[in-house]
Design a protein around this motif. Structure first.
Motif, PDB file in Angstrom:
ATOM      1  N   VAL A  10      41.408  80.057  81.677  1.00  0.00           N
ATOM      2  CA  VAL A  10      40.417  80.957  80.713  1.00  0.00           C
ATOM      3  C   VAL A  10      40.846  82.119  80.532  1.00  0.00           C
ATOM      4  CG1 VAL A  10      39.154  81.546  83.034  1.00  0.00           C
ATOM      5  CG2 VAL A  10      38.204  81.553  80.603  1.00  0.00           C
ATOM      6  N   ARG A  11      41.067  82.502  79.351  1.00  0.00           N
ATOM      7  CA  ARG A  11      41.548  83.707  79.067  1.00  0.00           C
ATOM      8  C   ARG A  11      40.349  84.881  78.821  1.00  0.00           C
ATOM      9  NH1 ARG A  11      46.364  82.371  74.863  1.00  0.00           N
ATOM     10  NH2 ARG A  11      47.473  80.811  76.113  1.00  0.00           N
ATOM     11  N   LEU A  12      40.673  85.863  79.500  1.00  0.00           N
ATOM     12  CA  LEU A  12      39.771  86.901  79.530  1.00  0.00           C
ATOM     13  C   LEU A  12      40.325  88.571  79.329  1.00  0.00           C
ATOM     14  CD1 LEU A  12      37.429  86.195  82.589  1.00  0.00           C
ATOM     15  CD2 LEU A  12      36.721  85.949  80.088  1.00  0.00           C
ATOM     16  N   ASN A  13      39.680  89.540  78.509  1.00  0.00           N
ATOM     17  CA  ASN A  13      40.157  90.760  78.434  1.00  0.00           C
ATOM     18  C   ASN A  13      40.030  91.223  79.811  1.00  0.00           C
ATOM     19  OD1 ASN A  13      39.386  93.843  78.411  1.00  0.00           O
ATOM     20  ND2 ASN A  13      40.042  93.327  76.201  1.00  0.00           N
ATOM     21  N   PRO A  14      41.413  92.205  80.336  1.00  0.00           N
ATOM     22  CA  PRO A  14      41.351  92.424  81.546  1.00  0.00           C
ATOM     23  C   PRO A  14      40.032  93.589  82.086  1.00  0.00           C
ATOM     24  CG  PRO A  14      43.100  93.012  80.240  1.00  0.00           C
ATOM     25  CD  PRO A  14      42.230  92.449  79.442  1.00  0.00           C
ATOM     26  N   GLU A  24      42.930  88.468  88.160  1.00  0.00           N
ATOM     27  CA  GLU A  24      43.870  87.656  87.274  1.00  0.00           C
ATOM     28  C   GLU A  24      44.677  86.595  88.257  1.00  0.00           C
ATOM     29  OE1 GLU A  24      47.312  87.741  83.895  1.00  0.00           O
ATOM     30  OE2 GLU A  24      46.876  89.761  84.903  1.00  0.00           O
ATOM     31  N   GLY A  25      45.004  85.373  87.751  1.00  0.00           N
ATOM     32  CA  GLY A  25      45.504  84.502  88.918  1.00  0.00           C
ATOM     33  C   GLY A  25      44.631  83.786  89.693  1.00  0.00           C
ATOM     34  N   GLY A  26      43.522  84.424  89.908  1.00  0.00           N
ATOM     35  CA  GLY A  26      42.185  83.799  90.713  1.00  0.00           C
ATOM     36  C   GLY A  26      41.699  82.680  89.852  1.00  0.00           C
ATOM     37  N   ASP A  45      44.597  91.018  76.504  1.00  0.00           N
ATOM     38  CA  ASP A  45      44.054  92.271  75.989  1.00  0.00           C
ATOM     39  C   ASP A  45      43.807  92.154  74.560  1.00  0.00           C
ATOM     40  OD1 ASP A  45      46.487  92.301  75.161  1.00  0.00           O
ATOM     41  OD2 ASP A  45      46.936  94.391  76.412  1.00  0.00           O
ATOM     42  N   THR A  46      44.176  90.890  74.028  1.00  0.00           N
ATOM     43  CA  THR A  46      43.574  90.767  72.450  1.00  0.00           C
ATOM     44  C   THR A  46      42.386  90.419  72.459  1.00  0.00           C
ATOM     45  OG1 THR A  46      44.599  88.564  72.343  1.00  0.00           O
ATOM     46  CG2 THR A  46      46.307  90.275  71.991  1.00  0.00           C
ATOM     47  N   LEU A  47      41.752  89.818  73.370  1.00  0.00           N
ATOM     48  CA  LEU A  47      40.304  89.486  73.244  1.00  0.00           C
ATOM     49  C   LEU A  47      39.329  90.533  73.551  1.00  0.00           C
ATOM     50  CD1 LEU A  47      40.664  86.147  75.487  1.00  0.00           C
ATOM     51  CD2 LEU A  47      40.545  86.148  73.076  1.00  0.00           C
ATOM     52  N   ALA A  49      35.585  92.113  74.570  1.00  0.00           N
ATOM     53  CA  ALA A  49      34.677  91.848  75.635  1.00  0.00           C
ATOM     54  C   ALA A  49      33.595  91.038  75.445  1.00  0.00           C
ATOM     55  CB  ALA A  49      33.852  93.274  76.110  1.00  0.00           C
ATOM     56  N   ASN A  50      33.247  90.067  76.502  1.00  0.00           N
ATOM     57  CA  ASN A  50      31.928  89.345  76.351  1.00  0.00           C
ATOM     58  C   ASN A  50      32.517  87.985  75.702  1.00  0.00           C
ATOM     59  OD1 ASN A  50      30.074  90.757  77.721  1.00  0.00           O
ATOM     60  ND2 ASN A  50      29.884  92.036  76.031  1.00  0.00           N
ATOM     61  N   CYS A  51      34.080  87.976  75.528  1.00  0.00           N
ATOM     62  CA  CYS A  51      34.447  86.794  75.203  1.00  0.00           C
ATOM     63  C   CYS A  51      35.609  85.983  76.014  1.00  0.00           C
ATOM     64  CB  CYS A  51      35.302  87.136  73.688  1.00  0.00           C
ATOM     65  SG  CYS A  51      35.986  85.743  72.732  1.00  0.00           S
ATOM     66  N   ALA A  52      35.549  84.600  75.881  1.00  0.00           N
ATOM     67  CA  ALA A  52      36.522  83.911  76.728  1.00  0.00           C
ATOM     68  C   ALA A  52      37.278  82.929  75.681  1.00  0.00           C
ATOM     69  CB  ALA A  52      35.775  83.161  77.854  1.00  0.00           C
ATOM     70  N   TRP A  53      38.692  82.805  76.017  1.00  0.00           N
ATOM     71  CA  TRP A  53      39.256  81.802  75.375  1.00  0.00           C
ATOM     72  C   TRP A  53      39.599  80.694  76.215  1.00  0.00           C
ATOM     73  CZ3 TRP A  53      43.935  79.386  75.745  1.00  0.00           C
ATOM     74  CH2 TRP A  53      44.234  78.539  74.408  1.00  0.00           C
ATOM     75  N   ILE A  54      39.062  79.323  75.783  1.00  0.00           N
ATOM     76  CA  ILE A  54      39.333  78.211  76.648  1.00  0.00           C
ATOM     77  C   ILE A  54      39.865  77.190  75.450  1.00  0.00           C
ATOM     78  CG2 ILE A  54      38.520  76.279  77.759  1.00  0.00           C
ATOM     79  CD1 ILE A  54      36.317  78.296  78.557  1.00  0.00           C
ATOM     80  N   ALA A  55      41.311  76.692  75.871  1.00  0.00           N
ATOM     81  CA  ALA A  55      41.765  75.699  74.964  1.00  0.00           C
ATOM     82  C   ALA A  55      40.901  74.547  74.679  1.00  0.00           C
ATOM     83  CB  ALA A  55      43.114  75.420  75.385  1.00  0.00           C
ATOM     84  N   TYR A  56      41.005  74.095  73.733  1.00  0.00           N
ATOM     85  CA  TYR A  56      40.234  72.708  73.255  1.00  0.00           C
ATOM     86  C   TYR A  56      41.232  71.536  73.445  1.00  0.00           C
ATOM     87  CZ  TYR A  56      36.987  69.799  70.882  1.00  0.00           C
ATOM     88  OH  TYR A  56      36.203  68.538  70.468  1.00  0.00           O
TER      89      TYR A  56
END
Length: 75
Positions: A10-14, A24-26, A45-47, A49-56
Protein backbone atom coordinates in the motif's frame (compact mmCIF):
# COMPACT_ATOMS: atom_id res chain seq x y z
CA UNK A 1 9.51 -10.01 -10.12
CA UNK A 2 10.33 -6.83 -8.24
CA UNK A 3 7.36 -5.11 -9.88
CA UNK A 4 4.96 -7.82 -8.74
CA UNK A 5 6.29 -7.63 -5.20
CA UNK A 6 5.95 -3.82 -5.16
CA UNK A 7 2.34 -4.15 -6.32
CA UNK A 8 1.53 -5.93 -3.05
CA UNK A 9 2.34 -2.75 -1.06
CA UNK A 10 0.00 0.00 0.00
CA UNK A 11 1.51 3.33 -1.02
CA UNK A 12 0.97 6.38 1.17
CA UNK A 13 2.33 9.91 1.41
CA UNK A 14 5.16 9.98 4.01
CA UNK A 15 3.19 12.49 6.14
CA UNK A 16 0.21 10.13 6.06
CA UNK A 17 2.42 7.23 7.17
CA UNK A 18 3.54 9.29 10.15
CA UNK A 19 0.00 10.51 10.95
CA UNK A 20 -1.27 6.93 11.02
CA UNK A 21 1.61 5.81 13.24
CA UNK A 22 2.97 3.47 10.58
CA UNK A 23 6.53 2.93 9.38
CA UNK A 24 7.75 2.42 5.85
CA UNK A 25 8.40 -1.28 5.31
CA UNK A 26 6.08 -2.13 8.19
CA UNK A 27 2.73 -3.83 7.91
CA UNK A 28 -0.67 -2.12 7.82
CA UNK A 29 -4.15 -3.58 8.00
CA UNK A 30 -6.29 -2.41 5.08
CA UNK A 31 -9.99 -2.97 5.68
CA UNK A 32 -13.38 -2.43 4.12
CA UNK A 33 -16.78 -3.04 5.72
CA UNK A 34 -16.53 -6.70 4.73
CA UNK A 35 -12.87 -7.75 4.43
CA UNK A 36 -9.33 -6.96 5.48
CA UNK A 37 -5.79 -7.70 4.34
CA UNK A 38 -2.31 -6.95 5.58
CA UNK A 39 0.06 -5.12 3.27
CA UNK A 40 3.56 -3.67 3.49
CA UNK A 41 3.72 0.11 3.68
CA UNK A 42 5.61 2.04 1.00
CA UNK A 43 6.17 5.81 1.03
CA UNK A 44 5.21 7.71 -2.11
CA UNK A 45 5.55 11.48 -1.95
CA UNK A 46 3.58 11.91 -5.17
CA UNK A 47 0.36 10.94 -3.36
CA UNK A 48 -1.72 13.55 -1.52
CA UNK A 49 -2.76 13.24 2.12
CA UNK A 50 -5.75 11.00 2.89
CA UNK A 51 -5.10 8.93 -0.20
CA UNK A 52 -3.80 5.38 -0.59
CA UNK A 53 -2.63 3.60 -3.73
CA UNK A 54 -3.38 -0.11 -3.94
CA UNK A 55 -2.68 -1.96 -7.18
CA UNK A 56 -5.75 -3.51 -8.78
CA UNK A 57 -5.67 -7.15 -9.82
CA UNK A 58 -3.46 -8.40 -7.00
CA UNK A 59 -4.45 -11.03 -4.44
CA UNK A 60 -4.90 -8.31 -1.82
CA UNK A 61 -7.08 -6.09 -4.01
CA UNK A 62 -9.27 -9.07 -4.89
CA UNK A 63 -9.97 -9.62 -1.18
CA UNK A 64 -10.84 -5.93 -0.78
CA UNK A 65 -13.10 -5.99 -3.84
CA UNK A 66 -14.25 -2.83 -5.57
CA UNK A 67 -14.07 -0.69 -2.43
CA UNK A 68 -13.16 2.91 -2.99
CA UNK A 69 -13.08 3.64 0.72
CA UNK A 70 -10.76 1.71 3.03
CA UNK A 71 -9.49 2.10 6.57
CA UNK A 72 -5.76 1.78 7.24
CA UNK A 73 -4.17 1.08 10.60
CA UNK A 74 -1.06 -0.49 12.03
CA UNK A 75 -0.81 -4.12 13.05
Amino acid sequence: TAEAKAAENVRLNPDEIQRLGLVEGGVAVISTDANQVQMSVQADDTLPANCAWIAYGTAASMVLGDAMRVQIKGV
